[in-house]
Design a protein around this motif. Structure first.
Motif, PDB file in Angstrom:
ATOM      1  N   TYR A 113     -36.736 -18.974 -21.259  1.00  0.00           N
ATOM      2  CA  TYR A 113     -36.951 -20.263 -20.616  1.00  0.00           C
ATOM      3  C   TYR A 113     -37.392 -19.986 -19.182  1.00  0.00           C
ATOM      4  O   TYR A 113     -36.851 -19.104 -18.522  1.00  0.00           O
ATOM      5  N   GLY A 133     -29.664 -19.739 -25.533  1.00  0.00           N
ATOM      6  CA  GLY A 133     -28.326 -20.039 -26.009  1.00  0.00           C
ATOM      7  C   GLY A 133     -27.236 -19.522 -25.102  1.00  0.00           C
ATOM      8  O   GLY A 133     -26.066 -19.622 -25.422  1.00  0.00           O
ATOM      9  N   SER A 134     -27.647 -18.974 -23.961  1.00  0.00           N
ATOM     10  CA  SER A 134     -26.633 -18.474 -23.028  1.00  0.00           C
ATOM     11  C   SER A 134     -26.119 -19.631 -22.182  1.00  0.00           C
ATOM     12  O   SER A 134     -26.501 -20.776 -22.351  1.00  0.00           O
ATOM     13  N   TYR A 135     -25.275 -19.291 -21.253  1.00  0.00           N
ATOM     14  CA  TYR A 135     -24.716 -20.309 -20.377  1.00  0.00           C
ATOM     15  C   TYR A 135     -25.613 -20.628 -19.199  1.00  0.00           C
ATOM     16  O   TYR A 135     -25.205 -21.322 -18.293  1.00  0.00           O
ATOM     17  N   GLY A 136     -26.831 -20.105 -19.198  1.00  0.00           N
ATOM     18  CA  GLY A 136     -27.804 -20.597 -18.236  1.00  0.00           C
ATOM     19  C   GLY A 136     -27.962 -19.800 -16.971  1.00  0.00           C
ATOM     20  O   GLY A 136     -28.476 -20.306 -15.990  1.00  0.00           O
ATOM     21  N   LYS A 137     -27.559 -18.541 -16.975  1.00  0.00           N
ATOM     22  CA  LYS A 137     -27.769 -17.709 -15.791  1.00  0.00           C
ATOM     23  C   LYS A 137     -29.259 -17.630 -15.478  1.00  0.00           C
ATOM     24  O   LYS A 137     -30.057 -17.265 -16.328  1.00  0.00           O
ATOM     25  N   LEU A 138     -29.628 -17.999 -14.280  1.00  0.00           N
ATOM     26  CA  LEU A 138     -31.016 -17.938 -13.840  1.00  0.00           C
ATOM     27  C   LEU A 138     -31.252 -16.694 -12.996  1.00  0.00           C
ATOM     28  O   LEU A 138     -30.446 -16.363 -12.127  1.00  0.00           O
ATOM     29  N   ASN A 195     -34.491 -17.868 -17.466  1.00  0.00           N
ATOM     30  CA  ASN A 195     -33.231 -17.749 -18.197  1.00  0.00           C
ATOM     31  C   ASN A 195     -33.561 -16.949 -19.444  1.00  0.00           C
ATOM     32  O   ASN A 195     -34.134 -17.485 -20.386  1.00  0.00           O
TER      33      ASN A 195
END
Lengths: 114, 115
Positions: B32, B98-103, B94
């Motif tokens: 993403y 499906g992760s918790y959104g670490k950018l 990202n």
């Protein structure tokens, strides 16, 4: 439009002191994050938080850092014993869900460690 | 490791000239991708995001970006710059769906707009 808020906007502290940075995420969001940006450098991920526990943390997020959601609205970052190199802009962010969802950022707290 | 490279630290343009801010990513799977803008003394505001729907993504303030898998790029463009576009722009990835959104952010590009 709902927004993430952070207090204080600027914090000055002496080396070795504890600081708590505060954030109020958007009310229906479930995922919370802290990032930091040292002057002139990239924005760096520190930690993500979901369901009252840390989901992921970076190498930067060592034992001197902790996060907490003490009530239904606040999300805090505590630095136990500040160092000069902790001087940075700290951003809080929140998202409704994880993964591809948009993270909404607060205006940041500028931490200066003397 | 996943990373983002913004090739230009500063991009000067004249008002009404086209804008292109470059971003390349490295990721083992299609990630993403996001563009954020930061105005002075403000937080990061989302301009647009790519999440595997259309490869050409339109955002706010007339900006758009095209995901090019073959070039691993996600360059930000605008046909005509306004003075109000002067800000710092960050590309972010990202990499873990499906992760918790670490950018992971790029270094940032400062856009200056001259009259």
């Amino acid at each position: 439009e709902p927004e993430v808020t952070q207090t204080p906007s600027h914090q000055v502290t002496q080396m070795g002191q504890e600081v708590i940075l505060r954030c109020v995420p958007i009310s229906n969001h479930l995922y919370f994050y802290w990032y930091r940006q040292i002057l002139g450098q990239k924005v760096e991920f520190l930690v993500s938080f979901y369901n009252n526990e840390i989901s992921e943390k970076s190498e930067i997020f060592d034992d001197q850092f902790s996060v907490e959601r003490p009530d239904g609205s606040n999300f805090t970052l505590k630095i136990r014993s500040t160092k000069l190199e902790d001087s940075a802009m700290y951003f809080c962010a929140s998202s409704e869900v994880g993964g591809e969802d948009t993270q909404y950022f607060g205006p940041g707290t500028r931490l200066t460690v003397l | 490791a996943q990373s983002v490279t913004q090739l230009d630290s500063q991009v000067p343009v004249f008002e009404e000239a086209p804008v292109e801010l470059r971003c390349n990513y490295s990721s083992s799977v299609p990630p993403y991708l996001f563009w954020y803008v930061q105005y002075p003394n403000q937080g990061l505001q989302l301009l647009l995001k790519y999440t595997s729907a259309a490869t050409l993504v339109k955002g706010i303030n007339g900006f758009e970006a095209e995901f090019k898998k073959s070039e691993t790029s996600f360059h930000l463009t605008k046909p005509s710059a306004h003075m109000s576009d002067a800000a710092e722009y960050f590309c972010a990835v990202n990499p873990l769906r499906g992760s918790y959104g670490k950018l992971t952010f790029g270094q940032g590009t400062i856009l200056t707009v001259h009259p």
